[in-house]
Design a protein around this motif. Structure first.
Motif, PDB file in Angstrom:
ATOM      1  N   TYR A  59     -85.589  81.075  -8.311  1.00  0.00           N
ATOM      2  CA  TYR A  59     -84.482  81.475  -7.053  1.00  0.00           C
ATOM      3  C   TYR A  59     -83.683  82.546  -6.296  1.00  0.00           C
ATOM      4  O   TYR A  59     -83.443  83.385  -7.933  1.00  0.00           O
ATOM      5  CB  TYR A  59     -83.315  80.095  -8.145  1.00  0.00           C
ATOM      6  N   SER A  60     -83.724  82.825  -5.715  1.00  0.00           N
ATOM      7  CA  SER A  60     -83.741  84.323  -4.821  1.00  0.00           C
ATOM      8  C   SER A  60     -82.276  84.086  -5.587  1.00  0.00           C
ATOM      9  O   SER A  60     -80.959  83.082  -5.504  1.00  0.00           O
ATOM     10  CB  SER A  60     -83.475  84.298  -3.432  1.00  0.00           C
ATOM     11  N   MET A  61     -81.375  85.472  -4.917  1.00  0.00           N
ATOM     12  CA  MET A  61     -79.578  85.292  -4.961  1.00  0.00           C
ATOM     13  C   MET A  61     -78.918  84.777  -4.469  1.00  0.00           C
ATOM     14  O   MET A  61     -78.014  83.677  -4.606  1.00  0.00           O
ATOM     15  CB  MET A  61     -79.772  86.850  -4.720  1.00  0.00           C
ATOM     16  N   GLU A  96     -80.102  82.066  -3.383  1.00  0.00           N
ATOM     17  CA  GLU A  96     -80.442  80.337  -3.714  1.00  0.00           C
ATOM     18  C   GLU A  96     -78.845  80.163  -4.750  1.00  0.00           C
ATOM     19  O   GLU A  96     -78.334  78.989  -5.231  1.00  0.00           O
ATOM     20  CB  GLU A  96     -82.139  80.098  -4.471  1.00  0.00           C
ATOM     21  N   THR A  97     -79.426  81.584  -6.142  1.00  0.00           N
ATOM     22  CA  THR A  97     -78.645  80.792  -6.917  1.00  0.00           C
ATOM     23  C   THR A  97     -77.768  81.392  -7.064  1.00  0.00           C
ATOM     24  O   THR A  97     -76.386  80.241  -7.444  1.00  0.00           O
ATOM     25  CB  THR A  97     -78.769  82.595  -8.056  1.00  0.00           C
ATOM     26  N   LYS A 103     -88.243  74.846  -7.882  1.00  0.00           N
ATOM     27  CA  LYS A 103     -89.313  75.737  -6.821  1.00  0.00           C
ATOM     28  C   LYS A 103     -90.103  76.015  -6.410  1.00  0.00           C
ATOM     29  O   LYS A 103     -91.369  76.033  -5.778  1.00  0.00           O
ATOM     30  CB  LYS A 103     -88.506  77.374  -7.053  1.00  0.00           C
ATOM     31  N   GLU A 117     -87.126  86.790  -9.191  1.00  0.00           N
ATOM     32  CA  GLU A 117     -88.054  85.099  -8.631  1.00  0.00           C
ATOM     33  C   GLU A 117     -88.783  85.189  -8.497  1.00  0.00           C
ATOM     34  O   GLU A 117     -89.616  84.596  -8.602  1.00  0.00           O
ATOM     35  CB  GLU A 117     -86.620  85.077  -8.040  1.00  0.00           C
ATOM     36  N   TYR A 161     -84.356  72.617 -13.629  1.00  0.00           N
ATOM     37  CA  TYR A 161     -84.161  73.596 -12.507  1.00  0.00           C
ATOM     38  C   TYR A 161     -85.486  74.161 -12.550  1.00  0.00           C
ATOM     39  O   TYR A 161     -85.709  75.026 -11.349  1.00  0.00           O
ATOM     40  CB  TYR A 161     -83.062  74.173 -13.252  1.00  0.00           C
TER      41      TYR A 161
END
Lengths: 374, 260
Positions: free
Chosen positions: B169-171, B173-174, A101, A72, A97
Motif C-alpha cells: 500500500y502506498s503512503m 493508501e496507508t 493489492k 510498497e 490485508y
C-alpha cells in the motif's frame, strides 16, 4: 546468483549511523543477525525494506537494484517484535490485508489453509487484542507469508513469548519457511533461534556488520573478542604450526592441541573452542584418535537450569565447558575435582581477526596467560 | 489506609479549591437569570441571527480547520523536514498569542492593498465581512486542532504504517486505510474542540470582522455588545449558549480520551 546483495549500505538516522554494511544471501538462506541493543539491527532491516532512505549503497534483490523503490514496490515482508497487527481489523482481515493489492484466485481458501497450517484458523474472527502473544505472533507471520514476499524480515519475533510457545513458534516458522523456500533475515538475541533456524549468521556492533558467514563458522571462529563474548566461545592465544596428515598443532603455553584445520606455515594466532564441545570425564579416557585430552581442575560449577557451566583451570589457562545436569550427577562433579576435558580435533577453530578489536588482544590477562574470553 | 502525606494533601486541596471556584463562577451564570427570560432572549431576532451566524461560520471554519489540521498533524508527527521546528512553533504560536494581536496581524495582512486585491479577484474579502469571521475562527482554532492531531498520530505505532507499506500500500493508501481509522477518536476530539474554539472566538473576530450588530455578530460579540448596552439578559443568554457548547465539547473530548 544471489537473491539479495547488500553492498556498502550506510544509513544516517539522527545520531545513529549504519556504516558500510555488505552481505549477500541465496534463495532459501536463513540469516540471523545478532548484536547488542543499539547495534543498528532494526535500522538495517528497515533500510532494506525501504522505510529509511540510506545515504549510499546498493540493495540488489533478484538482480535488480531496489535502492530507489518505495517499500510498497519491493515485495519484502516484515514481522515485528510487537507484531504490529492492525487493531481495527479482525485476524482474517489482517491476514487478507496483504492480499488486498494482489489479484489472487481463491484468496479466501488460501488464507484459511495458511491459517490452518499456523494453527490460527479458529481465531479468524477475533480482534488482535483478544489474542495471546503466541497467537498474535502467528497472525503476524501469516499476514507476512500471505503476501508471498520475495524476502521476509523478522525483528525479534519471539522475544515476547514464553519458552514453550517460543519453541512451538520456532517449529512452525521453520516448517513455513521450508515449505515456501523463503529467504529470511531474523534479528534475535537468543542463540537458540540461530541454532534451530539459521544457516547463516551476522554479528553487528555500533552500526557495523563485524562478522558474517555460515552459522557454524561464525559461532566457532569468531573474529574478535567482542564476537567471542557474544556467541559464547573460549578463545585461546596459541602458536600454530603444521601438524601431521593435514592437521595443525596449536600450542597454548605448554599445552599442545591438535586441530583438524590445516595451516601452511607457523604463526601466532587464536583458537576457539565452544563450551558445549568440551566433554568432561573423571577417569582418564582411553586415548582415541582425533581427540585431545587435557587434565584440568574444576574451579566453579554454575547451575543454568537444565545445563551447567563449568569453569576449568588447565595448567596455565582457563576454559568454560557446558554439560548437562546428568553429566554432573553421573560424575558427582564438585569444585576442586580433577577432571579430563575431551575436545575433538574438528571442534577447535583457528580464527582470523578482521575487526577493530583484534583477536591478538583477546587474551588480555596481565600475566600473558591465555584465558577464557567467553 | 494511606499514611498522612502533606504534599499529597496540598496537591489534592489545590485541585479541589480551584474546581470549587470554577463551579461557583460557572454556576452564577445559571443562577442569575430567570429561565423565562433566557428562553425569550433565545428567540429574539438578534440572538437568532447571532446563533445562526455562529453555527454556520463555526461549521465552515471547523471543516476548513480539519482539512488543514489532519495533514499538518501527520507531517509534524511522522516526517522529518527542513524547518520542522520553526513550522511547529509558528503553527502553535496563536495558542499563546493574545486573540486581539492575532486579529490585528490578520487585519494588517488581509487589509494590505495588494493582498486584498488578490483575494478579491477570487471572490474573497476578509476585512469586516462574514468571510472574515471564518478566517478569524480558522486561524484561532487551527493550532489546537493540529496539536491534537499530532499527539493522536504520535500515539499510533508507526510500525503499523510500515507493515502496511511493506504489504503493497502506498503512503496515501496507508494513511486512508490505517492511520485515519486508528485516529478516529482524535479526529472527533479535534473537531469538537475546534468547533468550540470557533464558536467562542472573540478578539480575533472583533478586530478582523468588525463585530458589527446583525452583520458580523457571532455569540461572543452578542455577549460583548449587550454588556456594553447594559442588556444583561441577552449577554447572559449568549453566555449560557457558549457555555453549553463548551461543556458538550469537553465531554466529547474526554470521551475520546485524547489529551492536548
Amino acid at each position: 546468483m544471489s537473491l539479495l546483495e547488500v553492498i556498502g549500505l550506510s544509513t544516517h538516522l539522527g545520531e545513529f549511523c549504519l556504516k558500510d554494511v555488505s552481505f549477500s544471501l541465496d534463495q532459501g538462506d536463513y540469516l540471523t543477525i545478532i548484536g547488542p541493543t543499539g547495534a543498528g539491527k532494526t535500522i538495517l532491516l528497515e533500510s532494506i525494506i525501504g522505510f529509511w532512505t540510506p545515504e549510499k549503497g546498493k540493495i540488489i534483490l533478484q538482480d535488480r537494484d531496489i535502492f530507489h523503490d518505495p517499500p510498497e514496490k519491493r515485495r519484502i515482508g516484515i514481522v515485528y517484535q510487537d507484531y504490529a497487527l492492525m487493531p481495527h481489523f479482525t485476524v482474517l482481515k489482517n491476514i487478507a490485508y496483504g492480499l488486498g493489492k494482489q489479484k489472487i484466485q481463491n484468496s479466501a481458501k488460501k488464507i484459511k489453509a495458511l491459517a490452518r497450517s499456523l494453527h490460527i484458523d479458529h481465531l479468524l474472527h477475533r480482534k488482535p487484542h483478544t489474542l495471546s502473544g503466541g497467537e498474535q505472533q502467528r497472525v503476524a507471520l501469516a499476514r507476512a507469508l500471505a503476501a508471498k514476499p520475495r524476502l521476509l524480515l523478522m525483528d525479534e519475533p519471539f522475544s515476547a513469548l514464553d519458552p514453550q510457545t517460543r519453541q512451538e513458534a520456532r517449529r512452525l516458522l521453520k516448517k513455513a519457511v521450508q515449505d515456501t523456500s523463503m529467504t529470511v533475515i531474523h534479528i534475535t538475541h537468543n542463540m537458540n533461534d540461530a541454532w534451530m533456524l539459521a544457516n547463516k549468521t551476522a554479528i553487528m556492533k555500533s552500526g557495523r556488520l563485524v562478522q558474517f558467514g555460515g552459522l557454524m563458522d561464525v559461532l566457532s571462529r569468531p573474529r574478535s573478542k567482542f564476537i567471542a563474548g557474544f556467541v559464547g566461545v573460549n578463545l585461546l592465544k596459541a602458536h600454530i604450526k603444521p601438524g601431521l596428515n593435514g592437521t595443525s598443532i596449536a600450542r597454548v603455553l605448554d599445552t599442545e592441541l591438535t586441530c583438524q584445520e590445516s595451516t601452511d606455515f607457523p604463526h601466532s594466532g587464536v583458537i576457539a573452542v565452544r563450551p558445549e564441545n568440551i566433554g568432561i570425564s573423571k577417569s582418564q579416557p582411553v586415548l582415541v584418535k582425533d581427540w585431545n585430552v587435557l587434565e584440568a581442575t574444576l574451579i566453579s560449577i554454575i547451575d543454568n537450569g537444565n545445563l551447567f557451566r563449568l569453569a576449568l583451570q588447565f595448567e596455565k589457562f582457563k576454559m568454560d565447558a557446558v554439560v548437562t545436569r546428568h553429566n554432573v550427577a553421573f560424575f558427582s562433579l564438585k569444585k576442586e575435582d580433577r577432571v579430563y576435558a575431551i575436545i575433538h580435533q574438528d571442534h577447535i577453530g583457528i580464527c582470523e581477526s578482521q575487526d577493530s578489536q583484534p583477536l591478538e588482544n583477546a587474551s588480555c590477562q596481565a600475566d600473558h596467560q591465555a584465558h577464557l574470553c567467553a | 489506609m494511606q499514611r498522612l502525606n502533606y504534599f499529597r494533601l496540598t496537591c489534592i486541596f489545590l485541585a479541589q479549591f480551584v474546581t470549587v471556584l470554577l463551579v461557583l463562577a460557572i454556576g452564577s451564570l445559571l443562577i442569575v437569570p430567570e429561565f423565562k427570560d433566557v428562553w425569550q432572549n433565545l428567540w429574539s431576532e438578534e440572538m437568532q441571527y447571532s446563533l445562526k451566524l455562529s453555527m454556520v461560520t463555526g461549521l465552515i471554519s471547523t471543516g476548513i480547520v480539519m482539512v488543514f489540521a489532519l495533514p499538518i498533524g501527520y507531517a509534524l508527527s511522522r516526517f522529518e523536514f527542513f524547518g520542522k521546528g520553526f513550522t511547529k512553533t509558528i503553527i502553535d504560536l496563536p495558542v499563546a498569542f493574545p486573540e486581539l494581536v492575532l486579529g490585528l496581524c490578520l487585519l494588517l495582512l488581509f487589509g494590505n492593498a495588494f493582498v486584498k486585491t488578490l483575494l478579491e479577484s477570487i471572490g474573497l474579502n476578509f476585512v469586516f465581512t462574514k468571510q472574515g469571521v471564518v478566517a478569524a475562527q480558522v486561524f484561532t482554532s487551527l493550532p489546537y486542532a493540529s496539536r491534537i492531531m499530532k499527539s493522536t498520530f504520535d500515539y499510533i505505532n508507526p510500525r503499523l504504517e510500515f507493515v502496511s507499506r511493506s504489504l503493497g500500500y502506498s503512503m496515501l493508501e496507508t494513511f486512508i486505510r490505517v492511520s485515519l481509522p486508528l485516529a478516529k477518536n482524535g479526529i472527533l476530539a479535534s473537531t469538537v474542540i475546534s468547533f468550540a474554539r470557533c464558536i467562542g472566538t472573540f478578539g480575533t473576530v472583533l478586530i478582523l470582522a468588525g463585530g458589527s450588530y446583525m452583520k458580523t455578530e457571532v455569540l461572543p460579540v452578542t455577549l460583548y455588545l449587550n454588556i456594553s448596552y447594559g442588556n444583561m439578559g441577552m449577554a447572559l443568554t449568549s453566555g449560557i449558549v457558549l457555555m453549553a457548547v463548551s461543556f458538550i465539547a469537553i465531554y466529547i473530548f474526554e470521551k475520546a480520551e485524547v489529551s492536548l
